[in-house]
Design a protein around this motif. Sequence first.
Motif, PDB file in Angstrom:
ATOM      1  N   TRP A  54      -9.166  -0.803  -3.811  1.00 31.07           N
ATOM      2  CA  TRP A  54      -7.823  -0.224  -3.733  1.00 31.07           C
ATOM      3  C   TRP A  54      -7.489   0.258  -2.324  1.00 31.07           C
ATOM      4  O   TRP A  54      -6.750   1.217  -2.133  1.00 31.07           O
ATOM      5  CB  TRP A  54      -7.646   0.902  -4.760  1.00 31.07           C
ATOM      6  CG  TRP A  54      -7.864   0.421  -6.159  1.00 31.07           C
ATOM      7  CD1 TRP A  54      -9.005   0.525  -6.886  1.00 31.07           C
ATOM      8  CD2 TRP A  54      -6.938  -0.287  -6.981  1.00 31.07           C
ATOM      9  NE1 TRP A  54      -8.851  -0.074  -8.117  1.00 31.07           N
ATOM     10  CE2 TRP A  54      -7.586  -0.578  -8.209  1.00 31.07           C
ATOM     11  CE3 TRP A  54      -5.618  -0.703  -6.812  1.00 31.07           C
ATOM     12  CZ2 TRP A  54      -6.960  -1.266  -9.241  1.00 31.07           C
ATOM     13  CZ3 TRP A  54      -4.998  -1.386  -7.851  1.00 31.07           C
ATOM     14  CH2 TRP A  54      -5.666  -1.656  -9.047  1.00 31.07           C
ATOM     15  N   ASN A 105       2.714   1.754  -3.638  1.00 29.36           N
ATOM     16  CA  ASN A 105       2.366   1.819  -5.053  1.00 29.36           C
ATOM     17  C   ASN A 105       3.396   1.151  -5.945  1.00 29.36           C
ATOM     18  O   ASN A 105       3.230   1.119  -7.168  1.00 29.36           O
ATOM     19  CB  ASN A 105       2.106   3.269  -5.473  1.00 29.36           C
ATOM     20  CG  ASN A 105       0.672   3.671  -5.185  1.00 29.36           C
ATOM     21  OD1 ASN A 105      -0.248   3.141  -5.796  1.00 29.36           O
ATOM     22  ND2 ASN A 105       0.474   4.579  -4.246  1.00 29.36           N
ATOM     23  N   ARG A 148       0.584  -4.663  -7.551  1.00 26.45           N
ATOM     24  CA  ARG A 148      -0.487  -4.210  -6.687  1.00 26.45           C
ATOM     25  C   ARG A 148      -0.532  -5.023  -5.400  1.00 26.45           C
ATOM     26  O   ARG A 148      -0.450  -6.242  -5.400  1.00 26.45           O
ATOM     27  CB  ARG A 148      -1.833  -4.280  -7.405  1.00 26.45           C
ATOM     28  CG  ARG A 148      -1.895  -3.483  -8.717  1.00 26.45           C
ATOM     29  CD  ARG A 148      -1.388  -2.051  -8.534  1.00 26.45           C
ATOM     30  NE  ARG A 148      -1.843  -1.156  -9.593  1.00 26.45           N
ATOM     31  CZ  ARG A 148      -1.159  -0.839 -10.682  1.00 26.45           C
ATOM     32  NH1 ARG A 148       0.033  -1.352 -10.864  1.00 26.45           N
ATOM     33  NH2 ARG A 148      -1.652   0.002 -11.578  1.00 26.45           N
TER      34      ARG A 148
END
Length: 434
Positions: free
Chosen positions: A60, A213, A404
């Motif tokens: 991430w 995000n 994402r």
Amino acid sequence: MPNERRISSNELANCAKDVIPGGVNSYARKFEREINFDRGQGSKIYDLDGNEYVDYLNAWGAILLGHCDSEVNEAVTTTLAEQDLYGYGTTELEVEVAKEIVKHVPSAEKVLFGVTGSEVVARAITLARAVTGGKKVIKFQGTYHGWYDSVAMNHLSEPEKLGTRDVFTEGLLEQTVAETIILPFNDLNAVQETVKEHSDELAGIILEPVAHNMGCVLPADGFLDGLRRICDENGILLIFDEIITGFRHDMGGVQQLEGVIPDLTTLGKGIANGYPLSVLCGKEKYMDRFQTKDGGDVSFGGTYNSHAASMAAAKTSMQALQERDFHKVGVERRDRICDAFEDLFEDYGVVATVKRYGTVFLTYFMEPPIQTYQDVLRNDDEKYHAYRQMMIDEGILMVPKPLRRNYLLERHTTEDVERTIEAAKPAIASIKDD
């Protein structure tokens, strides 16, 4: 070295579910396709079934140089031979890392270290309330700031929940949730009207200066400058959540690139190449309110803050980013991928928009504009999911969850880039309309 335990991804997943709720230690790690990894090196990770992937998830964004970077790991190992955790005073290493952050990040006059992004966001909001006397906080629909009650809402909301406080966990205190105001990203008029209505009640405005995000939503011209002006005129603190963007796009973060300096900044992913570290930094007059200084009245503490391993990793990572010219080379590789993808989508007749900023890129399956969360809702999630599943099949790890982003590593090579472009051809062909 190859997996010698003779256990498959599915077998490990089943074992994990016996002792870990759902089999994973973060909800973000749960996917319909269960893949569990055995090792990582540079730009590649390898699953328990022996498959190799070019990694664009990179924990991430927490991995910035590359998996198991030898320089970083050597610095950590050397440091841990002499230092670990004392619980008393400070170390030279902590001061060195803090000085490096102050040198690069425009808003960083003073620095404090934490472990997770959520905790420094929580402390930033608490500090803003202490400084201003206000209780309310403005956040933006589609942005994410962790688990803290005041911001644990309105990330990837369903359309029918827009305009409400859409919490993403049970157990939050209603009175805390009620103090948060949700506004559309890039809507400066909405901010102005809200501040006018609640000026005496507001403590701060928190945002991702580039809204990663919800993919890669850039600030509109004048948006960040406008927020800075509104905060100055009304005695409100401006908080940039640069957990993702700090050090990734520039040593000074988005605030350096866009020329807008917040009052407080949170940092985390990328600063220590995967070792647990977060940062709260900001203007001295505000940071001195913490009880780490005599006379301070705002709490800041944590047993594992500034652990020697993370400090050594951060010092070495920051040096390596500069010495290896990551930001220049990373943007060049990003552009090679994005330009090729745009050509492929056009060649195959697939409606798509490739967005990029710094060393992040992704594809929306929709036409522009893409400036707000309402725009993002037009994305064709079915195509997005199918495309990314096919990329995984081709050995390219791109998370198959909307929306994402993809992260570039310092260790991504020209060969990785070309392999990614080649993998995109069958992936895009598989989703084109007949």
